[in-house]
Write a protein that holds these residues in place. Structure first.
Motif, PDB file in Angstrom:
ATOM      1  N   ASP B  52       7.009  -2.242  -1.343  1.00  0.00           N
ATOM      2  CA  ASP B  52       5.616  -2.819  -1.782  1.00  0.00           C
ATOM      3  C   ASP B  52       3.835  -2.211  -2.114  1.00  0.00           C
ATOM      4  N   ILE B  53       3.931  -2.886  -3.857  1.00  0.00           N
ATOM      5  CA  ILE B  53       3.172  -2.286  -4.245  1.00  0.00           C
ATOM      6  C   ILE B  53       1.660  -3.317  -4.447  1.00  0.00           C
ATOM      7  N   ASN B  54       0.861  -4.023  -3.374  1.00  0.00           N
ATOM      8  CA  ASN B  54      -0.187  -4.430  -3.054  1.00  0.00           C
ATOM      9  C   ASN B  54      -1.324  -3.451  -2.906  1.00  0.00           C
ATOM     10  N   ARG B  55      -0.871  -2.326  -3.218  1.00  0.00           N
ATOM     11  CA  ARG B  55      -2.135  -1.006  -2.740  1.00  0.00           C
ATOM     12  C   ARG B  55      -1.967  -0.343  -3.418  1.00  0.00           C
ATOM     13  N   ILE B  56      -1.567  -0.849  -5.009  1.00  0.00           N
ATOM     14  CA  ILE B  56      -2.107  -0.036  -6.470  1.00  0.00           C
ATOM     15  C   ILE B  56      -3.002  -1.237  -7.188  1.00  0.00           C
ATOM     16  N   PRO B  57      -4.300  -0.387  -7.282  1.00  0.00           N
ATOM     17  CA  PRO B  57      -5.792  -1.078  -7.566  1.00  0.00           C
ATOM     18  C   PRO B  57      -5.475  -0.993  -9.101  1.00  0.00           C
ATOM     19  N   GLU B  58      -4.619  -0.282  -9.542  1.00  0.00           N
ATOM     20  CA  GLU B  58      -4.538  -0.808 -10.532  1.00  0.00           C
ATOM     21  C   GLU B  58      -3.565  -1.943 -11.948  1.00  0.00           C
TER      22      GLU B  58
END
Lengths: 161, 289
Positions: B52-58
């Motif tokens: 899951d990459i939904n918690r990578i703000p950049e």
């Protein structure tokens, strides 16, 4: 299979749970929290019956995993009415305008329209039809749903001041 | 349980996502999930691991500078549609995004996810191809930039390797006052396109077209550029006669038919959509050329 511990709020109340990797948010709400107001239709993102709000924006709960909601705020149809049981103006408008027949699509319609009317307080019928284009109803032919939404907009505007 | 069994992992940085992709067997990235989750629920896919990459703000954000629109791969489709900055610099985005799924799916669906899924009927790959966008991909061997034309390999197949992820999409902007048009035919609002055409146009003071880009979705196995039609328009005066000649180029598309429309039908619809998109583009070009 791994259980993941999550903390979130559902309809404003804190919830802590242990969820399986592949548990969808829709199944989590219905089976683990017993919030069966969220309905499941197609389970692949087409029918809109399972629409809920995640951090105040609409989403298909069948296309999210429960584990993804850690730290987020979920709102379901159960969270629409006031704590004393008074219906939300949108729910009252659906009741008064025969906006539902079998009721299966209704929770998804309501959650879609809560977001939509919040952003578009004075919509046209065409705007409403576009807003609910991602929600399937097999009973009403949509006419009464559109009328309910327009009436709800009026009620919400009167409530504003 | 609708989806098949998999192990869920959440990455909080780009290096962590790459590390997980490199380490884990048969792993898939989970972006907005608006196609992947449906495919899992239908059990079309059986990944052993989801990252899951939904918690990578950049990975999210929109910036415009030096004539380039830069959109982070995890930027939600609705955020692009609602951006006043994007609307001012590239108005075709808001117009096109109205056709991408529904509000509920645009709230979650991402631009990078749409490009990587590469559905033949998807609008965003067609927009990227239209602008000659540059896609940045990060992996264990570092970062590389891929032109959209090379990013598209074949039907639902991209140049992104299994241990890489898309981080950024850069769109070179057309000059202020350019014409733009987007036309799509689908059975119902929000359905997959039978045919969709996007175009951008610039002309000189006499109305002769000096620069034209046209892309088509829903007709061939991938989004395509209609280079023959573009070439046929350059130097011509914008108008019905030139547009009809360009529309005739749709007959040569390597169209793919399915239950929703035959190859021949899709080509005919594409020709109509092309004329409509070009007509809109002409009417929207700044009058001072």
């Amino acid at each position: 299979m791994t259980l993941h511990n999550i903390k979130l709020t559902v309809n404003g109340l804190p919830v802590e749970a242990a969820v399986d990797d592949r548990l969808t948010l829709a199944d989590f709400l219905r089976h683990q929290l017993n919030l069966t107001g969220t309905h499941i239709g197609c389970e692949h993102g087409v029918c809109g019956a399972c629409t809920i709000l995640v951090d105040n924006v609409s989403a298909r709960s069948c296309l999210m995993l429960a584990v993804q909601t850690d730290g987020l705020a979920v709102r379901t149809v159960e969270g629409l009415q006031a704590t004393d049981g008074t219906l939300h103006p949108l729910q009252a408008a659906f009741r008064d305008n025969h906006g539902l027949q079998c009721g299966y699509c209704t929770p998804g319609m309501l959650m879609t329209l809560v977001e939509f009317l919040g952003e578009n307080p004075q919509p046209s019928a065409a705007d409403v039809r576009e807003a609910i284009s991602g929600n399937l109803c097999r009973c009403t032919g949509y006419q009464r749903i559109v009328e309910s939404a327009l009436d709800a907009a009026k009620r919400l505007n009167e409530q504003e001041p | 349980m609708k989806p098949p069994p998999f192990a869920y992992h959440s990455a909080t940085s780009i290096p962590e996502a790459i590390q997980l992709l490199s380490k884990l067997e048969n792993a898939k990235l989970l972006a907005g999930g608006q196609s992947l989750m449906a495919m899992l629920n239908l059990r079309y896919l059986h990944p052993e691991n989801l990252v899951d990459i939904n918690r990578i703000p950049e990975l999210s954000g929109i910036t415009i500078d030096q004539g380039r629109l830069r959109i982070g791969a995890m930027t939600r489709q609705q955020a692009i549609k609602a951006s006043a900055e994007v609307k001012a610099a590239a108005p075709i985005f808001a117009e096109t995004l109205a056709y991408v799924g529904h509000r509920q799916t645009r709230n979650r669906g991402t631009i990078g996810g749409s490009l990587c899924h590469l559905d033949p009927a998807a609008e965003l790959p067609a927009l990227a191809l239209l602008h000659d966008a540059m896609v940045t991909v990060a992996g264990p061997r570092g970062e590389r930039k891929i032109e959209m034309a090379a990013f598209i390999v074949d039907y639902m197949t991209t140049a992104v390797q299994a241990d890489e992820l898309v981080t950024l999409i850069e769109f070179p902007l057309w000059r202020a006052g350019h014409g733009y048009g987007f036309a799509e035919f689908a059975r119902r609002h929000g359905d997959f396109a039978i045919a969709a055409v996007a175009c951008l146009m610039e002309s000189d003071s006499e109305g002769r077209m000096t620069r034209v880009a046209i892309s088509v979705a829903g007709v061939a196995a991938t989004a395509i550029r209609l280079t023959a039609a573009e070439a046929a328009l350059i130097g011509k005066v914008a108008g019905p006669e030139a547009f009809a000649a360009a529309a005739a180029c749709c007959a040569d598309i390597a169209a793919v038919g399915d239950v929703h429309g035959s190859a021949e039908y899709r080509k005919k619809v594409a020709a109509v959509m092309l004329r409509r998109a070009l007509t809109d583009a002409q009417s929207r070009m700044a009058k001072n050329g």
